[in-house]
Each structure stands twice: as structure tokens, then as C-alpha cells.
Enzyme design. Structure first.
Site, PDB file in Angstrom:
ATOM      1  N   CYS A   1       0.902  -1.154   0.054  1.00 39.01           N
ATOM      2  CA  CYS A   1      -0.175   0.088   0.060  1.00 39.01           C
ATOM      3  C   CYS A   1       1.076   1.165  -0.007  1.00 39.01           C
ATOM      4  CB  CYS A   1      -0.959  -0.036   1.180  1.00 39.01           C
ATOM      5  SG  CYS A   1      -1.806  -1.459   1.373  1.00 39.01           S
TER       6      CYS A   1
ATOM      7  N   ARG B   1       2.594   1.823  -7.835  1.00 36.70           N
ATOM      8  CA  ARG B   1       2.602   0.515  -7.056  1.00 36.70           C
ATOM      9  C   ARG B   1       1.464  -0.430  -7.399  1.00 36.70           C
ATOM     10  NH1 ARG B   1       5.801   2.230  -1.978  1.00 36.70           N
ATOM     11  NH2 ARG B   1       4.328   0.603  -0.898  1.00 36.70           N
TER      12      ARG B   1
ATOM     13  N   TRP C   1      -3.428  -2.064  -1.488  1.00 42.19           N
ATOM     14  CA  TRP C   1      -3.313  -3.085  -2.266  1.00 42.19           C
ATOM     15  C   TRP C   1      -3.886  -4.205  -1.481  1.00 42.19           C
ATOM     16  CZ3 TRP C   1      -1.914  -5.006  -6.980  1.00 42.19           C
ATOM     17  CH2 TRP C   1      -1.597  -6.206  -6.894  1.00 42.19           C
TER      18      TRP C   1
ATOM     19  N   ASN D   1       0.317  -0.170   6.089  1.00 43.90           N
ATOM     20  CA  ASN D   1       0.869  -0.850   4.913  1.00 43.90           C
ATOM     21  C   ASN D   1       1.573  -2.004   5.545  1.00 43.90           C
ATOM     22  OD1 ASN D   1       2.029  -1.858   2.704  1.00 43.90           O
ATOM     23  ND2 ASN D   1       3.726  -0.694   2.517  1.00 43.90           N
ATOM     24  N   GLY D   2       1.191  -3.318   5.162  1.00 45.05           N
ATOM     25  CA  GLY D   2       2.061  -4.625   5.718  1.00 45.05           C
ATOM     26  C   GLY D   2       0.578  -5.332   5.917  1.00 45.05           C
TER      27      GLY D   2
ATOM     28  N   GLU E   1      10.603 -22.350 -16.898  1.00 40.34           N
ATOM     29  CA  GLU E   1      10.462 -21.136 -16.579  1.00 40.34           C
ATOM     30  C   GLU E   1      11.624 -20.236 -16.829  1.00 40.34           C
ATOM     31  OE1 GLU E   1       8.118 -19.262 -15.626  1.00 40.34           O
ATOM     32  OE2 GLU E   1       9.153 -17.420 -14.897  1.00 40.34           O
TER      33      GLU E   1
ATOM     34  N   LYS F   1      11.586 -16.620 -19.202  1.00 42.13           N
ATOM     35  CA  LYS F   1      12.023 -15.457 -18.855  1.00 42.13           C
ATOM     36  C   LYS F   1      12.744 -15.010 -19.743  1.00 42.13           C
ATOM     37  CE  LYS F   1      10.073 -14.379 -15.825  1.00 42.13           C
ATOM     38  NZ  LYS F   1       8.991 -15.232 -16.011  1.00 42.13           N
TER      39      LYS F   1
ATOM     40  N   GLU G   1      11.047 -14.190 -23.256  1.00 43.09           N
ATOM     41  CA  GLU G   1       9.727 -13.047 -23.321  1.00 43.09           C
ATOM     42  C   GLU G   1      10.370 -11.697 -23.251  1.00 43.09           C
ATOM     43  OE1 GLU G   1       6.904 -13.247 -20.230  1.00 43.09           O
ATOM     44  OE2 GLU G   1       8.254 -13.923 -18.800  1.00 43.09           O
TER      45      GLU G   1
ATOM     46  N   HIS H   1      15.479 -37.600 -28.919  1.00 42.90           N
ATOM     47  CA  HIS H   1      14.432 -37.730 -29.585  1.00 42.90           C
ATOM     48  C   HIS H   1      13.973 -36.551 -30.843  1.00 42.90           C
ATOM     49  CE1 HIS H   1      13.505 -41.337 -27.302  1.00 42.90           C
ATOM     50  NE2 HIS H   1      13.548 -40.590 -26.307  1.00 42.90           N
TER      51      HIS H   1
ATOM     52  N   LYS I   1       0.572  -7.600 -19.146  1.00 40.47           N
ATOM     53  CA  LYS I   1       0.645  -8.195 -17.680  1.00 40.47           C
ATOM     54  C   LYS I   1      -0.276  -9.291 -17.440  1.00 40.47           C
ATOM     55  CE  LYS I   1       2.653  -8.837 -13.668  1.00 40.47           C
ATOM     56  NZ  LYS I   1       3.738  -9.779 -13.729  1.00 40.47           N
TER      57      LYS I   1
HETATM   58  C1  AGP Z   1       5.277 -14.623 -17.029  1.00 41.86           C
HETATM   59  O1  AGP Z   1       6.506 -14.062 -17.065  1.00 41.86           O
HETATM   60  C2  AGP Z   1       4.255 -14.258 -18.181  1.00 41.86           C
HETATM   61  N1  AGP Z   1       4.171 -12.667 -18.014  1.00 41.86           N
HETATM   62  C3  AGP Z   1       3.042 -14.910 -18.384  1.00 41.86           C
HETATM   63  O2  AGP Z   1       3.230 -16.238 -18.981  1.00 41.86           O
HETATM   64  C4  AGP Z   1       2.164 -14.952 -17.274  1.00 41.86           C
HETATM   65  O3  AGP Z   1       2.728 -15.794 -16.178  1.00 41.86           O
HETATM   66  C5  AGP Z   1       0.990 -15.641 -17.782  1.00 41.86           C
HETATM   67  O4  AGP Z   1       0.214 -14.701 -18.549  1.00 41.86           O
HETATM   68  C6  AGP Z   1      -0.097 -15.983 -16.644  1.00 41.86           C
HETATM   69  O5  AGP Z   1      -0.710 -14.889 -15.970  1.00 41.86           O
HETATM   70  P1  AGP Z   1      -1.238 -14.759 -14.508  1.00 41.86           P
HETATM   71  O6  AGP Z   1      -0.558 -15.402 -13.542  1.00 41.86           O
HETATM   72  O7  AGP Z   1      -1.685 -13.461 -14.158  1.00 41.86           O
HETATM   73  O8  AGP Z   1      -2.594 -15.855 -14.788  1.00 41.86           O
END
Ligand code: AGP
Length: 608
Positions: free
Chosen positions: A2, A27, A75, A101-102, A481, A485, A488, A504, A603
């Protein structure tokens, strides 16, 4: 996390509060409010929604005259976003007002005690408990009341407080949540973060844990929790506003990587009580847990990768069959679910369209749905039968890091709890694992501090065309992952493969100089992994290894080795992912990509 702003001076407080809160909007928040002492009483305006709503309701602060006030952007962590859950919060006769905040970890216990003493609550928040607790201890001495609640509260807090009977003072105190204070030309200001104060001062005091501040128009005094006065030295802030929003980090992604230790701690700490895992929000009895016949995990992207990790843990540790599926696939394949299936829906945003659709499909087919979500009150959080929040705070960078790490913690807790209740993990085994869990935040911090070495290595691969990640078991999930990372945010083609699959077909892609990142943290699979590394290396690959400290045998088959500290074999993803996050980050930075807002990505993917 927050946003907090407080002001006492010779100017109208409300406009300063609104302006300060607007500097904290980046934030992320879901509601906001301000409270101002008007000479007789404390007036307050608060509402769900953006600051714009608050500005309209308060007519830009005009309906709240006065020169002493506190403000907040919320938040949500406890209690969905709503007008009544918005801060500030009053005690029963509105003579005390608080912003926070916390996370107060023992707020339910304190709330029950206060209710038994006749206190009534209007919100679901932990913060309202603070207002009533101050009321309970207040006997006319604000400093004393503040120190008393500090001895009762467990968890993290940064507080701004006004006592109506002491209208020429504002109190502030912190423990594990940031708080700064500073002098302005005509008064004093408190805030949870630097951007809110830069317009008024660049000389700030960073409040340390369990320090209390009493602000007046002319002065500020600092005290310990024992009410001992202390001297503090101000710090000059040279950041510009842009740098200040990132806490001095170059990108939100790096800032959020560094927030992972706190996100991990905040997610597990409130759920470990007396050596037991307590997940009140689970809504499942021991019988319910014992009757789980299958777990179906559904998610997208990085959230899906945490699901893949947890499959190995639920099955090996709790002996529960697990199926993991991409939400976009699950929802269209006529999935077989029944009352014995627990569906885990994992999502940072809680708004991912495919994941939300998978949740609805699961409920339609009679399965119980547990959401693991970071955004309180989001669609998935509201529609799941129960929700276990990851308390990672708002995540701004498109590439998830701290929310991913918090999701892993939530899944570890579930797997350990299920294994313990189903009689497979005895109490002593559980307490050993909890010790290893508690060590993770410091271990993550140590790995983060290794960032320069990772940056130097990453700079060798800025022009790479293909980078592969391989692993077996949990290490395969880590590879998934690590690859996501990288690709993307750097736009370099990358794939992750189960190392046993190389023969394979994939191995035909390996040529001289191809970087193959090999993750080997599972001891029982070391030998297999080493032979896979030899396979690619003889074909010209440059092999990066991420492995446990002490596994020096790997140096025979790797060109570059990153060691991670010893931890429980189920928890290695939380550590091995750190160098891989840094690797992707520094390649992106080196290639001049938009790290926080990579091309083509959002996002939260709220469309199919
Ligand atoms: C992760 O770095 C990506 N931005 C993307 O794969 C994300 O994890 C995916 O869109 C799922 O989003 P969510 O966790 O908000 O459902």
C-alpha cells in the site's frame, strides 16, 4: 504494497495527501482514502477505485479542510477491494484514525479478543484491528498506546496515525514495511516511499524497524519501542522521480526480483504456527484433504510452470496423483473431473481469461476449485471455492518473478500440509522441511547478490540465436521457466526440454557454440543429467550448469557453473530460478529491449 502519505504543517493537508498518493499510484492499488483533522473532528473520504474517484468525492480535497492528515492507497491483502475495506480506518468513536501498509499476521486472534471486549468491526481488514487496539490501549498518551500495540502485533506494518485529542501531532511507526519522514518548507511529511515526498523535500529520514516518529509542524522526534528518544540523520535523495518509483533500481523487474525474499516470507510466515501449516482460507477439513483422489492444476505461462514443479512434489511427497494442464487446452478437452478432484487454479493477476474459463469449466463439472492468486478480489479469487493468496504485493513488470516465487511457496505449503495430514509426512519431517523453507529468503538474497557475475556471463550471449534449457523432474520445470524468462524479455528464441528427450530430435539443433543451460538440482538424476550434458557438449554446445553446491563433478562436463545453496530437494526451484531470472534480465538489458514492457505482451492476458 500500500501507499501511505501523512502531512502536518501550515498548508491545507488534503491536496498534499492526494498529490503524494498520486506519486505512489505506480505501485498498484484498488482503493484509496484520506482523513484530515478539521479543527474539531477527523473527516474522512475513502472509496474503492482509482485516485480519480477519491479526488471527485473530496472535490480535490476541498471538502476536507485542515492542516493535519493521512492518506492511503490500498493493495488488498485481507478483505476484498471495497469502500469499507479502504483505508483510513477509525476506532469506534472516530477519535483515532490509522493507515497501514503490511500484514498483521495475528489479526484474527486480536480481533476475536477485541470483539469479546465489545468492539465492533465494519471491515474485513487487519488494519481496522489496529485502530481498535489503539483505542483499547489509549489512555491519553499516544506514544504509550503506540508502543503497547507494537508489543501485541505480529507481522509487518508501517502506520500513520492521528489522535483527535492531539491534533498537532502525527505518529508513524514501522516494522518490516518501509516508511520515510521529512521536513517540508512549512511542515512535516511521512510516506511509504520516496516518490511521494520528492516534490517537498529531498532530505528524508528512513525509519528503522520498531522506531516511532512523532511529527509536529515544527519538528519531528524519534523513539524506540521503549519510548527512548533517539537521534537520526537525514539522507539526501538524488534520484529523479522515475528512478524513485523503481526504488533506485533500473527496472521494475529487477526491483521485484529483489523483493522476492520478502514475497516468500510474507507468503509462508503467516501460515506457519507452532510448527504446523495453518491455511485458514483453505476451507478444507482434514477429512476433505484425506479424500482428495486427484489434483488437477490449471494455469498459463509462468503460473503453469509452478504447477509443473508442484506435480513432482505433490506426487512424491503427498502421494496424490496430479495432472497439470495449460488452461487454454484444459477448457476445450472435455476434462474428466469429479468430486474427488481438487482443481488448483494458479494466477498472479487473477484475471487471465483462459484460466478463469478453466475455473468455471471445473466448477460446472463438480470439482472443488482452490485459487492461488496474487491480486485480492480478482475474478479468479472471487469465483474459486477458496483462495490462497500469494502476498507478493503488486507486480508491475510483465515478466513475473516475485509472484512466481510466492506461488511456489504456496504450493510447497499445500503439499507439505496434505502429506502431513494424510499421514505420509510425520511431524518431525515437516518441521525439518519448515526449517529449510525458512532459510529460502536469505538464500535467495545471497543468489541475487551474485548478479554481477551473471551479468558478465549474459553479456556473452547478447547475439545468440537459440538458447536451450534442459532438466529432469523438477529441474525440467525450472528449465521451462528459465526459458520463458529469457525469451519473453530478450526476444531470443529459446526452448526448454526434458533432458531425456534430447535424443528424440532436439539434439539435431545443437551446433558449435549453442548455449545449453542444464539444471541439475535433483541428486538422484545427476548421473543422467551429466550424460545428457556430455551428449550436447560433444556436439559443440557451450554448457551452462546450475547445480547444488558441492556437486563439483559437474565441472567435468560444463563450461560454466552456477552453484545454488543446499536446500530441500523439493524447494530447489526457488533458488535455481534466481540466476536464470538474472540471466534473462541482463540479456534483455544488454540487447536494449523494453524489460518491463516487452513487445506483444500484456501483464494480464484477459482475452483468449
Ligand atoms: C510470465 O512472465 C508471463 N508474463 C506470463 O506467462 C504469465 O505468467 C501468464 O500470462 C499467466 O498470468 P497470470 O499468472 O496472471 O494468470
Amino acid at each position: 504494497m500500500c501507499g501511505i502519505v501523512g502531512y502536518i504543517g501550515n498548508r491545507q493537508a488534503a491536496p498534499i495527501l492526494l498529490d503524494g498518493l498520486s506519486k505512489l499510484e505506480y505501485r498498484g492499488y484498488d482503493s484509496a482514502g484520506i482523513a484530515v483533522y478539521n479543527g474539531e473532528k477527523i473527516d474522512m473520504v475513502k472509496a474503492r477505485g482509482r485516485l480519480k474517484v477519491l479526488g471527485e468525492l473530496s472535490h480535490g480535497g476541498e471538502i476536507l479542510p485542515g492542516t493535519v492528515g493521512i492518506g492511503h492507497t490500498r493493495w488488498a491483502t485481507h478483505g476484498s477491494p471495497s469502500d469499507k475495506n479502504a483505508h483510513p480506518h477509525f476506532n469506534k468513536d472516530s477519535s483515532i484514525v490509522v493507515v497501514h501498509n503490511g500484514i498483521i499476521e495475528n489479526y484474527l486472534k486480536l480481533k476475536k479478543k477485541l470483539e469479546r471486549k465489545g468492539y465492533e468491526f465494519v471491515s474485513e481488514t487487519d488494519t481496522e484491528v489496529i485502530a481498535h487496539l489503539l483505542d483499547y490501549y489509549y489512555t491519553g498518551n499516544p506514544l504509550q498506546a503506540v508502543t503497547k500495540i507494537m508489543h501485541r502485533m505480529e507481522g509487518s506494518y508501517a502506520l500513520g496515525i492521528i489522535f483527535r485529542d492531539h491534533p498537532d501531532e502525527v505518529y508513524a511507526v514501522r516494522k518490516d514495511s518501509p516508511l520515510i519522514v521529512g521536513h517540508t518548507d512549512d511542515g512535516s511529511i511521512i510516506a511509504s516511499d520516496v516518490p511521494a515526498v520528492l516534490k517537498y523535500t529531498r532530505n528524508v529520514y528512513f525509519i528503522e524497524n520498531e522506531e516511532i516518529v512523532r511529527l509536529t509542524r515544527e519538528d519531528m522526534e524519534f523513539f524506540t519501542v521503549d519510548e527512548e528518544p533517539i537521534e537520526k540523520t537525514p539522507v539526501k535523495i538524488d534520484w529523479d522521480i522515475n528512478a524513485a518509483e523503481k526504488g533506485g533500481y533500473e527496472h521494475f523487474m529487477l526491483k521485484e526480483m529483489y523483493e522476492q525474499p520478502k514475497a516468500i516470507t510474507d507468503t509462508f510466515s503467516p501460515r506457519i504456527k507452532n510448527g504446523k501449516i495453518v491455511i485458514e482460507e483453505l476451507g478444507m477439513s482434514e477429512e476433505d484433504i484425506q479424500s482428495i483422489r486427484k489434483i488437477m492444476i490449471v494455469a498459463c505461462g509462468s503460473a503453469y510452470h509452478t504447477g509443473v514443479t508442484s506435480k513432482y512434489i505433490f506426487e512424491d511427497l503427498a502421494r496424490i496423483p496430479v495432472e497439470v494442464d495449460l488452461a487454454s487446452e484444459f477448457r476445450y478437452r472435455n476434462p474428466i473431473l469429479d468430486a474427488g478432484t481438487l482443481v488448483l487454479v494458479i494466477s498472479q493477476s487473477g484475471e487471465t481469461a483462459d484460466t478463469l474459463a478453466a475455473l468455471r469449466e471445473s466448477k460446472k463439472r463438480g470439482a472443488r476449485v482452490l485459487g492461488i492468486v496474487n491480486v485480492v478480489g480478482s475474478s479468479i479469487a472471487r469465483e474459486a471455492d477458496n483462495v490462497m493468496y500469494t502476498w507478493a504485493g503488486p507486480e508491475i513488470a510483465v515478466a513475473t518473478t516475485k509472484a512466481y516465487s510466492a506461488q511456489l511457496i504456496a504450493l510447497y505449503l499445500l503439499a507439505m500440509k496434505f502429506a502431513n495430514i494424510r499421514g505420509i509426512l510425520p511431524d518431525e519431517g515437516l518441521s525439518r522441511m519448515l526449517e529449510e523453507l525458512r532459510a529460502l529468503p536469505c538464500q535467495v538474497e545471497m543468489l541475487l547478490n551474485n548478479k554481477e557475475r551473471i551479468q558478465r556471463f549474459a553479456n556473452r550471449y547478447l547475439a545468440a540465436k537459440d538458447i536451450f534449457f534442459i532438466g529432469r523432474g523438477i529441474d525440467y520445470a525450472i528449465s521451462l521457466e528459465g526459458s520463458l524468462k529469457l525469451k519473453e524479455i530478450s526476444y531470443i528464441h529459446s526452448e526448454a526440454y526434458a533432458a531425456g528427450e534430447l535424443k528424440h530430435g532436439t539434439i539435431s539443433l545443437v551446433e558449435k557454440g549453442t548455449l545449453v543451460a542444464s539444471v541439475l538440482t535433483q541428486r538422484e538424476l545427476y548421473k543422467k543429467m551429466i550424460s545428457n550434458m556430455e551428449e550436447v557438449r560433444t556436439r559443440g554446445a557451450f554448457v551452462l550448469a546450475v547445480t547444488n553446491e558441492g556437486n563439483t563433478e559437474v565441472e567435468r562436463v560444463a563450461d560454466y557453473v552456477i552453484y545454488i545453496p543446499e536446500t530441500n530437494k523439493y524447494f530447489t526451484n526457488s533458488l535455481a530460478i534466481i540466476p536464470l531470472q538474472l540471466f534473462g534480465y541482463y540479456i534483455s538489458v544488454g540487447r536494449g529491449c523494453d524489460v518491463d514492457k516487452p513487445r506483444n505482451l500484456a501483464k494480464s492476458v484477459t482475452v483468449e
